[in-house]
Design a protein around this motif. Structure first.
Motif, mmCIF file in Angstrom:
data_model
loop_
_atom_site.group_PDB
_atom_site.id
_atom_site.type_symbol
_atom_site.label_atom_id
_atom_site.label_comp_id
_atom_site.label_asym_id
_atom_site.label_seq_id
_atom_site.Cartn_x
_atom_site.Cartn_y
_atom_site.Cartn_z
ATOM 1 N N LEU C 94 0.741 -1.275 -0.074
ATOM 2 C CA LEU C 94 0.065 0.341 -0.081
ATOM 3 C C LEU C 94 0.914 1.116 -0.025
ATOM 4 C CD1 LEU C 94 -2.899 -0.780 2.484
ATOM 5 C CD2 LEU C 94 -3.307 -0.423 0.015
ATOM 6 N N MET C 96 3.792 1.582 -0.969
ATOM 7 C CA MET C 96 4.490 1.635 -2.059
ATOM 8 C C MET C 96 3.461 2.241 -3.512
ATOM 9 S SD MET C 96 7.513 0.400 -3.925
ATOM 10 C CE MET C 96 7.898 0.098 -5.415
ATOM 11 N N LEU C 97 2.407 1.799 -2.968
ATOM 12 C CA LEU C 97 1.187 2.200 -4.215
ATOM 13 C C LEU C 97 0.988 3.825 -4.063
ATOM 14 C CD1 LEU C 97 -1.446 -0.567 -4.242
ATOM 15 C CD2 LEU C 97 -0.135 0.089 -6.195
ATOM 16 N N VAL C 98 0.910 4.240 -2.779
ATOM 17 C CA VAL C 98 0.922 5.496 -2.514
ATOM 18 C C VAL C 98 1.993 6.451 -2.999
ATOM 19 C CG1 VAL C 98 0.378 7.295 -0.649
ATOM 20 C CG2 VAL C 98 -0.922 5.363 -0.467
ATOM 21 N N ILE C 100 4.477 5.886 -5.392
ATOM 22 C CA ILE C 100 4.669 5.669 -6.903
ATOM 23 C C ILE C 100 4.556 7.064 -7.595
ATOM 24 C CG2 ILE C 100 4.337 4.638 -8.986
ATOM 25 C CD1 ILE C 100 4.376 1.968 -7.515
ATOM 26 N N PRO C 101 2.959 7.563 -7.728
ATOM 27 C CA PRO C 101 2.953 8.542 -8.222
ATOM 28 C C PRO C 101 3.775 9.647 -7.868
ATOM 29 C CG PRO C 101 0.793 7.682 -7.449
ATOM 30 C CD PRO C 101 1.916 6.970 -6.746
ATOM 31 N N MET C 102 4.168 9.968 -6.717
ATOM 32 C CA MET C 102 5.165 11.057 -6.187
ATOM 33 C C MET C 102 6.344 11.104 -7.224
ATOM 34 S SD MET C 102 6.443 11.615 -2.543
ATOM 35 C CE MET C 102 8.151 10.624 -2.648
ATOM 36 N N TRP C 103 6.806 9.832 -7.528
ATOM 37 C CA TRP C 103 8.225 9.790 -8.211
ATOM 38 C C TRP C 103 7.763 10.209 -9.663
ATOM 39 C CZ3 TRP C 103 12.746 9.255 -6.307
ATOM 40 C CH2 TRP C 103 12.813 8.881 -4.932
ATOM 41 N N MET C 104 6.635 10.457 -10.295
ATOM 42 C CA MET C 104 6.359 10.780 -11.537
ATOM 43 C C MET C 104 6.644 12.265 -11.658
ATOM 44 S SD MET C 104 5.137 8.687 -14.110
ATOM 45 C CE MET C 104 3.886 9.685 -14.748
ATOM 46 N N PRO C 154 1.121 12.374 -1.356
ATOM 47 C CA PRO C 154 1.912 11.543 -0.604
ATOM 48 C C PRO C 154 2.927 11.834 0.531
ATOM 49 C CG PRO C 154 2.078 11.210 -2.950
ATOM 50 C CD PRO C 154 1.520 12.470 -2.944
#
Lengths: 270, 376, 270
Positions: C94, C96-98, C100-104, C154
């Protein structure tokens, strides 16, 4: 039970909120028409166009060069710094150094970028040049914002490392330098690797600081910026999709290496 | 007799403004088991680290083999250390840990293997070669640390509170084991501890330290029976330490009674400290006692009772097999050889009264009876 | 420490010290230098005096930042709580899922919303299929807030999660044992104890929100202070520097005020 269901629903909603935009983005990268609202048919033509675009390929190359170089330099300087900081005995020197290290993390990126840009502009004018912004200044700025991440991921590992390990190695005949590489280095390696990967990823991804510290030398995020400035077009979607999966891959890699290294140490605990 | 191996000559060390060692003089002989004993912060570990080469003294000389070695770095000294928390290399297995020093010396693989095998046998860890060091128990890690240090044939093995992290039972076993290893290996051990019992049971020579100064050097018997001052008397075992006056040779007056003793050579009416061990005090009926007082506390200790009695305001500790109830009036009798007379020192009056008694033996780190003797 | 090793340890931090001085500290002075000079390099307060024209813009930016921060907090706290009480493996996934978008890339994340919210975007397309008229969403204040919340969400989850994870489960049981109801356990025990995480989450969302640029521009069609600085720094370097200085001071002050609420320092790092 009721609470659990509510939790599940809430978690799903949040994840939907986080991933829906990315999913839409990826979805329309395969659209056959220019629309990003109506799907007219599956096509890879935006990807094809992307690879035909020499500017993008060039920007990608530059991004990778800057990310590799900056993360390598940051890892070396940062690791050395962390080792030195860890050994500092004077409290005020240590806390002053850590405060300076925290500045790029606390300062808004826009201020960090502008402050460096202003210095570069000043130095450029001193040498009578209109602008010295370019590859060198970009690399310097990336190294600068990467170093703190390396330091802050190596320091905890140093703290966990038994202070006597290095002494024990010296006691058994190693010079201080040999003792570091034979004994301390292996135990802080996970931290160094994490720091380096973080630095690499951050450098790949950075737009705000790069926006101020480079001029003609365009990286991918800067190229995307100029693309989105004009209009909405599915070739950006295609590029974003590729970037998304690359980042995803890197993150999974970081996590796998980390947990592998952790499980290695855990195995030792059994 | 034996050869002098290492000498410390007037060693002084300051950390920032704290003077840690205030002129240490110590000779260590070949094949000796020497223990540096003292409370935490007394400078015993610093002394050890000076010999190991991890601390450079501000003044004074470290002599080895007739030459000063003050500036010789640790890796060039023929001394090896067993660190407090072992400092085993977590990324290497048992075999590689022990082989570490041998590999630095670039010995041939065959020789390394022979030596490691020999060492594993010495510390009773045969068959553990391939194990990860973190999978070992505390006692086993301890043995690996000793084997690793002994593998490269040091002239002196330095041990920094090596048993501190072990539980009581294991500690007792390892004490015996260590002594055995020392005799088998036939080398000098310099052992640092704050545990007086450990020091007494293992050492050939005990060096009692406090406050950066060596208080006394001697065999365990000397230290126990003939303490030089109130600090040593109190730190080693239980002691009643009273102000006394040497009326003449072999007569010491304390608490208003003239006791016969075996000490002489003091000036007439010189003020001295007298030490009487609790187990050397005999309980007799009040009217027959040399001194008499009221029992204020009784604790059953298994083999004996620990009784505190108040005699003229001074609280004595007595160990006896006869039960005495609180409030009872009892007398005490002391044989001449049970009284030990010491010159007055800075520690006089600081130790030896049990009026604020709490179990010191169990907490040698905490100096409890720091209260000034009310009897003064 | 022997004298030799202390020399070695100074040598090892030296590169970083030099680097940090040259590229973190000195650039800060250049912000001040340009803020207090005019076009010709003479001392001048004109740049500073002109910043007063931007007070309404500062207030607007702070308002947007606050709003985004509050919404982030309200959305993030429950999810952080849910994650912290999940099974360890679920937690990892969970989290990780939260994250990931931050790294975009921020650009891509914002661009994604741009395509979605457009009048011709997918939402309006779906609405049309359902028979509802087009809803104008892009270029509204709501879209700006949405963009800020989405981009920095995040940063709020992570520090709260970290604190909640450390929260001793027996504390909650103890509170229940002493007769507290669920609400009281939350307000009297969990909430006060998670305050450090909340504070660092607020800082981590508020700082980039207030200083953001691009997001408001693309989603709201407006300029917040970050956008204005970005434009000005290239045309009127002195005014741009003066505004940056004000922004920096504003943010450092708000960080130190926030940190007053908690004893824990740091917590800024991701």
């Amino acid at each position: 039970m009721k609470l659990k269901t509510t939790s599940k629903i809430y978690t799903s909603l949040i994840l939907f909120f986080l991933y829906a935009p990315i999913a839409v983005l990826i979805f329309f990268s395969f659209n056959s028409s220019k629309s990003t609202g109506v799907f007219t048919g599956f096509s890879l033509k935006w990807y094809g166009e992307l690879f035909k675009n020499a500017d993008i390929i060039e920007a990608l190359k530059r991004t990778l060069i800057v990310a590799s170089l900056s993360s390598a330099f940051a890892t070396i300087i940062g690791t050395a710094a962390a080792v030195g900081i860890d050994k500092m005995t004077k409290k005020w020197v240590k806390s002053a150094t850590l405060t300076v290290t925290n500045v790029p993390l606390m300062n808004p990126d826009i201020v960090t970028g502008i402050s460096m840009m202003l210095m570069f502009v000043f130095v450029g004018r001193m040498f009578g040049q209109k602008s010295i912004l370019g590859f060198n200044t970009l690399l310097i700025s990336h190294i600068t914002f990467n170093i703190p991440y390396v330091i802050l991921s190596v320091l905890p590992k140093l703290k966990q490392t038994d202070k006597h390990l290095s002494e024990a190695a010296q006691d058994l005949g190693c010079t201080p330098v040999a003792a570091f590489f034979k004994v301390v280095f292996p135990s802080i390696l996970p931290g160094i690797v994490t720091g380096m990967m973080m630095a690499f990823t951050l450098s790949l991804d950075d737009f705000i600081i790069s926006n101020f510290t480079t001029d003609t030398y365009q990286t991918l995020p800067i190229y995307i910026y100029s693309m989105t400035k004009k209009n909405v077009s599915p070739d950006i979607n295609a590029l974003s999709t590729i970037i998304f999966f690359t980042i995803l891959f890197l993150l999974v890699l970081i996590n796998v290496t980390q947990s592998r290294m952790e499980s290695k140490t855990k195995k030792l605990d059994l | 007799m034996q050869n002098k191996l290492v000498s410390l000559q007037n060693i002084r060390v300051k950390f920032d403004d704290d003077e840690i060692l205030k002129g240490i003089n110590l000779d260590i002989y070949d094949k000796e088991f020497v223990t540096l004993l003292g409370p935490s912060g007394c400078g015993k570990t610093t002394t050890l680290r000076i010999i190991g080469g991890f601390v450079t003294p501000d003044s004074g000389k470290v002599i080895y083999g007739g030459a000063e070695i003050n500036d010789v770095p640790p890796h060039k000294r023929p001394f090896n250390t067993v660190f407090q928390k072992y400092a085993l290399f977590p990324h290497l297995n048992v075999y590689e840990n022990i082989a570490f020093g041998l590999r630095i010396k670039k010995l041939p693989e065959k020789q390394i293997k022979a030596k490691v095998t020999e060492m594993l046998e010495l510390v009773s860890l045969k068959g553990f070669a391939k194990r990860n060091v973190n999978s070992l128990s505390g006692g086993q890690q301890q043995r690996v640390a000793i084997a690793r240090a002994l593998a490269i044939d040091p002239k002196v093995l330095l041990l920094d509170e090596p048993l501190g992290a072990l539980d009581l039972k294991l500690r007792k076993d390892m004490q015996i084991e260590l002594k055995k290893i020392q005799q088998q290996a036939g080398i000098t051990f310099l052992y640092v501890t704050h545990d007086q019992e450990e020091a007494l049971s293992m050492s050939d020579k005990v060096v009692v330290m406090d406050n950066g100064i060596i208080q006394q050097i001697g065999t365990p018997q000397d230290i126990y029976n003939e303490p030089k001052n109130a600090f040593v008397a109190d730190f080693i075992g239980e002691s009643n330490i009273l102000d006394a006056v040497m009326k003449e040779d072999y007569i010491a007056s304390l608490s208003g009674y003239d006791f016969k003793c075996l000490d002489g050579g003091y000036a007439k009416n010189e003020l001295v400290d007298a030490v009487i061990r609790p187990e050397d005090v005999d309980v007799v009926p009040a009217e027959k006692g040399m001194l008499a007082g009221v029992v204020t506390s009784v604790v059953f200790k298994g083999v004996y009772f620990e009784i505190i009695i108040d005699i003229n305001g001074f609280k004595w500790m007595i160990q006896t097999t006869d039960y005495q109830p609180i409030g009872a009036m009892i007398g005490i009798s002391i044989e001449p050889d049970a009284i030990h007379i010491m010159k007055k020192s800075v520690y006089s009056g600081v130790y030896g009264d049990y009026s604020s008694f709490s179990d010191e033996v169990d907490n040698p780190e905490v100096e409890t009876s720091n209260e000034v003797n009310t009897n003064l | 420490m022997t004298k030799k090793s202390s020399f070695l340890q100074k040598l090892i931090v030296a590169p970083y010290m030099v680097w940090a001085a040259a590229f973190i500290i000195v650039p800060m002075f250049f912000v001040a230098y340009y803020a207090f000079t005019d076009r010709n390099g003479n001392f001048s307060l004109s740049g500073f005096i002109a910043t007063k024209n931007y007070i309404p813009l500062f207030i607007q930016s702070i308002w947007y930042g606050l709003l985004a921060t509050v919404i982030c907090l309200l959305l993030a706290y429950p999810i952080a709580f849910i994650i912290s009480r999940a099974k360890p493996t679920t937690q990892k996934v969970l989290l990780m899922l939260v994250m990931i978008p931050m790294w975009m890339n921020l650009l891509i994340r914002t661009y994604a919303w741009m395509t979605i919210l457009q009048d011709t975007g997918i939402i309006n397309h779906i609405l049309k299929l359902l028979g509802f008229g087009p809803v104008h969403m892009i270029n509204t204040p709501g879209a700006v807030i949405l963009g800020l919340v989405y981009n920095f969400f995040p940063y709020m989850v992570l520090p709260i999660y970290t604190v909640l994870l450390k929260l001793d489960g027996t504390l909650i049981e103890a509170a229940q044992d002493l007769g507290s109801g669920t609400t009281r356990v939350f307000t009297k025990v969990i909430l006060p104890l998670s305050l450090p995480g909340i504070v660092s989450g607020i800082t981590m969302v508020f700082v980039p929100s207030v200083s953001s640029f691009y997001i408001a521009n693309k989603l709201g069609g407006i300029s917040l202070i970050g956008d204005r600085i970005e434009e000005l720094i290239r045309t009127n370097i002195n005014l741009g520097a003066a505004l940056s200085l004000v922004l920096m001071v504003l943010i450092l002050v708000s960080i130190s005020v926030m940190n007053k609420f908690t004893d824990e320092d740091g917590g800024i790092l991701v």
